[in-house]
Design a protein around this motif. Structure first.
Motif, PDB file in Angstrom:
ATOM      1  N   GLY A 157       0.814  -1.207   0.000  1.00 54.07           N
ATOM      2  CA  GLY A 157       0.000   0.000   0.000  1.00 54.07           C
ATOM      3  C   GLY A 157       0.844   1.251   0.000  1.00 54.07           C
ATOM      4  O   GLY A 157       0.431   2.303   0.518  1.00 54.07           O
ATOM      5  N   THR A 158       2.017   1.171  -0.602  1.00 48.65           N
ATOM      6  CA  THR A 158       2.937   2.297  -0.685  1.00 48.65           C
ATOM      7  C   THR A 158       3.979   1.991  -1.753  1.00 48.65           C
ATOM      8  O   THR A 158       4.124   0.839  -2.168  1.00 48.65           O
TER       9      THR A 158
ATOM     10  N   GLN B 201      -5.623   4.594  -5.338  1.00 49.06           N
ATOM     11  CA  GLN B 201      -6.953   5.029  -4.870  1.00 49.06           C
ATOM     12  C   GLN B 201      -7.977   3.949  -5.190  1.00 49.06           C
ATOM     13  O   GLN B 201      -8.095   3.514  -6.328  1.00 49.06           O
TER      14      GLN B 201
ATOM     15  N   GLY C 148     -14.404   4.421  -1.900  1.00 50.95           N
ATOM     16  CA  GLY C 148     -13.609   5.049  -0.847  1.00 50.95           C
ATOM     17  C   GLY C 148     -13.901   4.519   0.538  1.00 50.95           C
ATOM     18  O   GLY C 148     -13.003   4.457   1.389  1.00 50.95           O
TER      19      GLY C 148
ATOM     20  N   GLY D 255     -11.683   1.585   1.121  1.00 52.83           N
ATOM     21  CA  GLY D 255     -10.301   1.987   1.364  1.00 52.83           C
ATOM     22  C   GLY D 255      -9.281   0.917   1.050  1.00 52.83           C
ATOM     23  O   GLY D 255      -8.354   0.705   1.824  1.00 52.83           O
TER      24      GLY D 255
ATOM     25  N   GLY E 221      -7.027   1.026  -1.138  1.00 55.88           N
ATOM     26  CA  GLY E 221      -5.886   1.602  -1.841  1.00 55.88           C
ATOM     27  C   GLY E 221      -4.688   1.772  -0.935  1.00 55.88           C
ATOM     28  O   GLY E 221      -4.469   0.997  -0.002  1.00 55.88           O
ATOM     29  N   PHE E 222      -3.915   2.820  -1.208  1.00 56.97           N
ATOM     30  CA  PHE E 222      -2.705   3.076  -0.433  1.00 56.97           C
ATOM     31  C   PHE E 222      -3.042   3.408   1.026  1.00 56.97           C
ATOM     32  O   PHE E 222      -4.143   3.880   1.336  1.00 56.97           O
ATOM     33  N   ALA E 223      -2.068   3.205   1.884  1.00 61.98           N
ATOM     34  CA  ALA E 223      -2.251   3.502   3.303  1.00 61.98           C
ATOM     35  C   ALA E 223      -2.342   5.000   3.556  1.00 61.98           C
ATOM     36  O   ALA E 223      -2.932   5.429   4.547  1.00 61.98           O
ATOM     37  N   SER E 224      -1.743   5.784   2.692  1.00 61.53           N
ATOM     38  CA  SER E 224      -1.783   7.237   2.827  1.00 61.53           C
ATOM     39  C   SER E 224      -2.439   7.834   1.588  1.00 61.53           C
ATOM     40  O   SER E 224      -1.931   7.667   0.471  1.00 61.53           O
ATOM     41  N   ARG E 225      -3.545   8.512   1.802  1.00 58.32           N
ATOM     42  CA  ARG E 225      -4.215   9.139   0.659  1.00 58.32           C
ATOM     43  C   ARG E 225      -3.367  10.266   0.088  1.00 58.32           C
ATOM     44  O   ARG E 225      -3.448  10.574  -1.089  1.00 58.32           O
ATOM     45  N   GLY E 226      -2.562  10.886   0.925  1.00 58.04           N
ATOM     46  CA  GLY E 226      -1.666  11.924   0.431  1.00 58.04           C
ATOM     47  C   GLY E 226      -0.624  11.341  -0.512  1.00 58.04           C
ATOM     48  O   GLY E 226      -0.344  11.895  -1.577  1.00 58.04           O
ATOM     49  N   GLU E 227      -0.043  10.213  -0.125  1.00 58.93           N
ATOM     50  CA  GLU E 227       0.936   9.566  -0.998  1.00 58.93           C
ATOM     51  C   GLU E 227       0.276   9.158  -2.311  1.00 58.93           C
ATOM     52  O   GLU E 227       0.862   9.321  -3.395  1.00 58.93           O
TER      53      GLU E 227
ATOM     54  N   ALA F 234      -2.359  10.460  -3.815  1.00 58.67           N
ATOM     55  CA  ALA F 234      -2.631  11.624  -4.665  1.00 58.67           C
ATOM     56  C   ALA F 234      -1.345  12.157  -5.285  1.00 58.67           C
ATOM     57  O   ALA F 234      -1.322  12.558  -6.452  1.00 58.67           O
ATOM     58  N   GLY F 235      -0.281  12.159  -4.497  1.00 62.00           N
ATOM     59  CA  GLY F 235       0.991  12.627  -5.035  1.00 62.00           C
ATOM     60  C   GLY F 235       1.478  11.751  -6.174  1.00 62.00           C
ATOM     61  O   GLY F 235       1.982  12.245  -7.191  1.00 62.00           O
TER      62      GLY F 235
ATOM     63  N   VAL G 105      -0.369   9.652  -8.245  1.00 63.59           N
ATOM     64  CA  VAL G 105      -1.168   9.732  -9.485  1.00 63.59           C
ATOM     65  C   VAL G 105      -0.989  11.095 -10.149  1.00 63.59           C
ATOM     66  O   VAL G 105      -1.011  11.201 -11.380  1.00 63.59           O
TER      67      VAL G 105
ATOM     68  N   TYR H 161      -4.946  19.565  -8.792  1.00 62.08           N
ATOM     69  CA  TYR H 161      -3.551  19.529  -9.222  1.00 62.08           C
ATOM     70  C   TYR H 161      -3.287  20.769 -10.064  1.00 62.08           C
ATOM     71  O   TYR H 161      -3.949  20.963 -11.091  1.00 62.08           O
TER      72      TYR H 161
ATOM     73  N   GLU I 271     -14.806   9.202  -1.297  1.00 61.84           N
ATOM     74  CA  GLU I 271     -15.390   8.964   0.023  1.00 61.84           C
ATOM     75  C   GLU I 271     -14.333   8.367   0.949  1.00 61.84           C
ATOM     76  O   GLU I 271     -13.363   7.758   0.491  1.00 61.84           O
TER      77      GLU I 271
ATOM     78  N   LYS J 273      -7.153   7.774   6.561  1.00 55.21           N
ATOM     79  CA  LYS J 273      -5.920   7.621   5.796  1.00 55.21           C
ATOM     80  C   LYS J 273      -5.435   8.952   5.220  1.00 55.21           C
ATOM     81  O   LYS J 273      -4.460   8.967   4.469  1.00 55.21           O
TER      82      LYS J 273
END
Lengths: 370, 387
Positions: free
Chosen positions: A250-251, A281, A285, A288, A290-296, A298-299, A301, B290, B301, B331
């Motif tokens: 997940g990372t 992602q 949602g 969940g 997807g990745f463990a960090s939604r910030g990671e 988004a960065g 993709v 972006y 969600e 997350k």
């Protein structure tokens, strides 16, 4: 007391493989795939695009994990001159080009095989020289559009995977299968060997893979690295770049992300397909997955979108989803048979993808198996 | 496409909330016979009308402490049982059994349905409710045999109408460059309404998170006047958040709603006096932007779920506050979820505390372990906090 509880929890997490960089070790092991020194040969497969399955005096067996790859070989003075070079999981029309350091051709002979993806050549290697072996189909660098198939998540459905290969055989245009992880239930040597035997017996085209989280269940994917190849790698076929990265925790490990940045930069103006097991992602949602960090996520993709990636392919979720991430067409195709997502009306499936160097993504079609 | 999953998932989200709230032990006592006729804002009291006198708080038994650890963390009532507190032991065994049962009830169908998009929300709700009950009973097991050595804390009788805070936050995340943050925040308390805001800024890197929102007390006394209550409460929360990642080149805007319930564990057993359990459930919608030519346009969600076990600090004097060990499923925080061999499903664990040391000054601290390590230490200043 509370400090003790927290320490216990931390220890449990670390021992469960949940450290800050759980994929770091696999990124390191990746860099050693395709290297061997034995039987009088020192072998390095460029970019680790094949794993060394056997290297004994007179015999070299590779498992290809890309349509085209090259290997540099240093032949010692003690090495025998007559070698059998076998490439399993090769393109059916692959040919071998064997050259010495000056570019002169080496004597070789192709030996017929019963299995379409197993290629064997008899090659004469001169002791004390360096040679280069290249294995590729004749059209590997011509830019015509072509088709590949996308599949993921076979796991415990391995005994039934032949049904999928049988359906795939009806498509004469497909050149290879791109597999987005979870070949087996737990990544043991026995399971992976069975996967490869069933692949060779059932499929007329090779399968190029990245690993999934299930492969990490056994010795952190050590058997996968030994038998299949790298978890993160990139190759170009007919002008289209394919990059697969290890996202099974997940990372993306920072080392893998740095590799990906290089591949993104090298194909910024060309067609680029990126595949990984765990999607950054999850389109659902609340689940969940997807990745463990939604910030990671988004960065990542966003980075791929800015680099002009044309298609992203994922697994891990055992169903079919078509969506976009940062505007990039995205597909989850976990239809290899592992515990299927119910009530989705899909069942076992794979994707048929038409791409071209000049036309980018042409078409993605869902192919049902059941 | 992204949002092809059916509107039924919205109903599933709602059902998820209901299951968790109804699974929070003790909140139903709000409507117990002894509480009839009470207004919603009236302080919660422990139920008065019971058939037999409640058991008294047991004494401290040193032998029970190691037993509560091993094998007590597997069999949650063993520690109290060794201490001779059968009342607490029975409650904890029941909670553990209920937790395991709920995990099986939700988890087995999740596995069998392949985490189907059609059923995942209610099944997730049941499973997480199970984990929350199991986790709370595990920690209650430890608390019940250790806290009897001390006089238990009490819910702060009164909290100031306005608190300001400034502090430092450290984040160690292998995939992000940021490390050091300035943290500022404020909290205003009205009768039933609390307004909260916070900003985290990494001065050198530029990462900025702004979070604003509020909580409306549905059940229980307002925080400004908890005197005479046990601190149990149910809040409805709503927050908006903006988070800018300049290095990574994106920003996320989100809105979220949640219900948060807190139960004084003295209602479960006198041995747990001074502690509380907390569960929250909600959902968020977020969109990513972006800069430049990249267009996303998706609305994502997220399931919001936390549970924790905490203790009140202070015994009615100027020193007052609380500390809580918790799990947070979200997350999109700095901690994120744990990067495990199961992918990214599991959230983060944390420990946080907040206390006013005097009428006007206090400290807050938090540590989280998720995909990242997060630590935060803040200085609090209370306005209008005269008791």
């Amino acid at each position: 007391m509370r400090r003790g509880v927290k320490g216990w929890m931390l220890a449990a997490l670390v021992t469960a493989g949940c450290g800050m960089r759980p994929a770091e070790n696999r990124a390191i092991v990746d860099s050693k795939v395709g290297q061997a020194q034995q039987g009088g040969l020192t072998l390095v497969v460029e970019d680790g695009l094949a794993s060394v399955r056997e290297l004994t005096p007179g015999t070299l067996v590779l498992w290809g994990n890309a349509p085209a790859f090259s290997a540099r070989i240093d032949v010692s003075a003690e090495a025998p001159s007559d070698w059998l070079v076998m490439v399993r999981n090769a393109m059916p029309d692959a040919v071998l080009v064997a050259e010495d350091a000056a570019g002169g051709p080496l004597a070789q002979e192709s030996l017929p095989q019963a299995l379409p993806t197993v290629k064997v050549w008899r090659v004469a290697l001169r002791a004390g020289t360096s040679v280069r072996l290249s294995v590729a189909p004749p059209d590997a660098e011509s830019p015509e559009p072509f088709r590949f198939l996308a599949l993921a998540d076979v796991q415990e459905a391995l005994p039934r995977v032949g049904d999928i290969y049988a359906r795939m055989r009806r498509d004469d245009a497909a050149r290879f299968i791109l597999f987005a992880g979870d070949l087996t239930s737990s990544g043991t040597r026995e399971e992976l060997l069975e996967f490869q035997e069933r692949l060779e017996a059932g499929s007329r085209v090779p399968l190029y893979a990245t690993l999934g989280n299930h492969e990490t269940f056994t010795r952190d994917a050590a058997e996968y690295h030994a038998l299949v190849g790298r978890g993160s790698q990139s190759f170009v076929f007919k002008g289209v770049r394919f990059s697969v990265v290890d996202s099974s925790n997940g990372t993306l490990d920072p080392a893998v992300e740095e590799q990906l940045e290089g591949w993104l930069a090298s194909s910024r103006d060309g067609t680029h397909v990126v595949a990984m097991h765990v999607p950054p992602q999850d389109p659902v949602g609340l689940r969940g997955g997807g990745f463990a960090s939604r910030g990671e996520a988004a960065g990542l993709v966003g980075k791929m979108a800015r680099a002009g990636v044309d298609l992203t392919l994922y697994g891990h979720i055992h169903s079919y989803y078509s969506f976009t991430n940062a505007g990039i067409p995205a597909f989850i195709s976990g239809g290899g048979g592992a515990i299927p997502e119910t009530f989705d009306g899909v069942g076992r499936h794979y994707l048929s993808v038409d791409v071209g160097a000049d036309e980018a993504l042409r078409q993605v079609a869902l192919v049902r198996v059941d | 496409m992204l949002f092809e999953h059916p509107p039924r998932s919205r109903w599933a989200s709602l059902s998820l909330m209901v299951v968790l709230l109804t699974s929070t032990p003790g909140l139903a006592r709000e409507r117990a016979p002894g509480a009839e006729g009470r207004s919603e804002d009236a302080p919660l009291q422990a139920p008065a009308a019971v058939a037999s006198p409640p058991p008294s708080r047991p004494g401290f038994q040193p032998l029970a402490v190691p037993v509560a650890l091993v094998p007590g963390l597997l069999f949650h009532g063993l520690g109290p049982l060794v201490a001779g507190d059968t009342h607490t032991a029975k409650r904890l065994f029941a909670m553990e059994g209920a937790g395991l049962g709920l995990i099986a009830l939700g988890g087995v169908p999740i596995a069998l349905t392949g985490a189907s998009r059609r059923t995942i929300a209610p099944l997730y709700a049941v499973t997480l409710a199970g984990f929350s009950v199991l986790g709370i009973s595990a920690l209650a097991n430890l608390y019940s045999v250790t806290a009897t050595a001390f006089e238990p804390g009490v819910a702060p009788p009164v909290l100031p109408p306005l608190e300001l805070e400034v502090g430092y936050q450290y984040v160690n995340d292998a995939v992000f460059d940021y490390r050091h943050f300035v943290s500022v925040g404020a909290q205003a308390r009205f009768e039933s309404l609390r307004l909260l805001g916070g900003v985290r800024v990494a001065p050198s890197e530029g990462n900025t998170q702004v979070r604003l929102g509020g909580a409306w007390r549905l059940l229980g006394a307002p925080e400004r006047s908890l005197l005479g209550t046990d601190g149990s409460a149910l809040d409805a929360e709503a927050f908006g958040q903006f988070h800018r990642y300049p290095t990574e080149g994106f920003a996320v805007v989100s809105g979220e709603v949640a219900l948060r319930g807190r139960l004084a564990m003295a209602r479960v057993s006198p041995a747990m006096a001074g502690s509380f359990a907390e569960v929250s459930l909600g959902t968020s919608l977020e969109t990513y932007t972006y800069p430049g030519a990249v267009s996303d346009g998706n609305l994502h969600e997220q399931l919001l779920f936390t549970f924790g076990y905490g203790v009140w600090l202070g015994r009615g004097g100027p020193f007052r506050g609380e500390a809580m060990l918790y799990y947070d499923h979200r997350k999109d925080s700095f901690a994120g979820g744990i990067r495990s061999r199961g992918g990214g499903v599991v959230g983060a664990f944390g420990l946080r505390g907040r206390a006013l040391l005097t009428e006007t000054w206090g400290v807050a601290a938090e540590a989280q372990v998720g995909g990242a390590l997060v630590g935060r230490l803040s200085l609090l200043y209370a306005l209008g906090g005269a008791r």
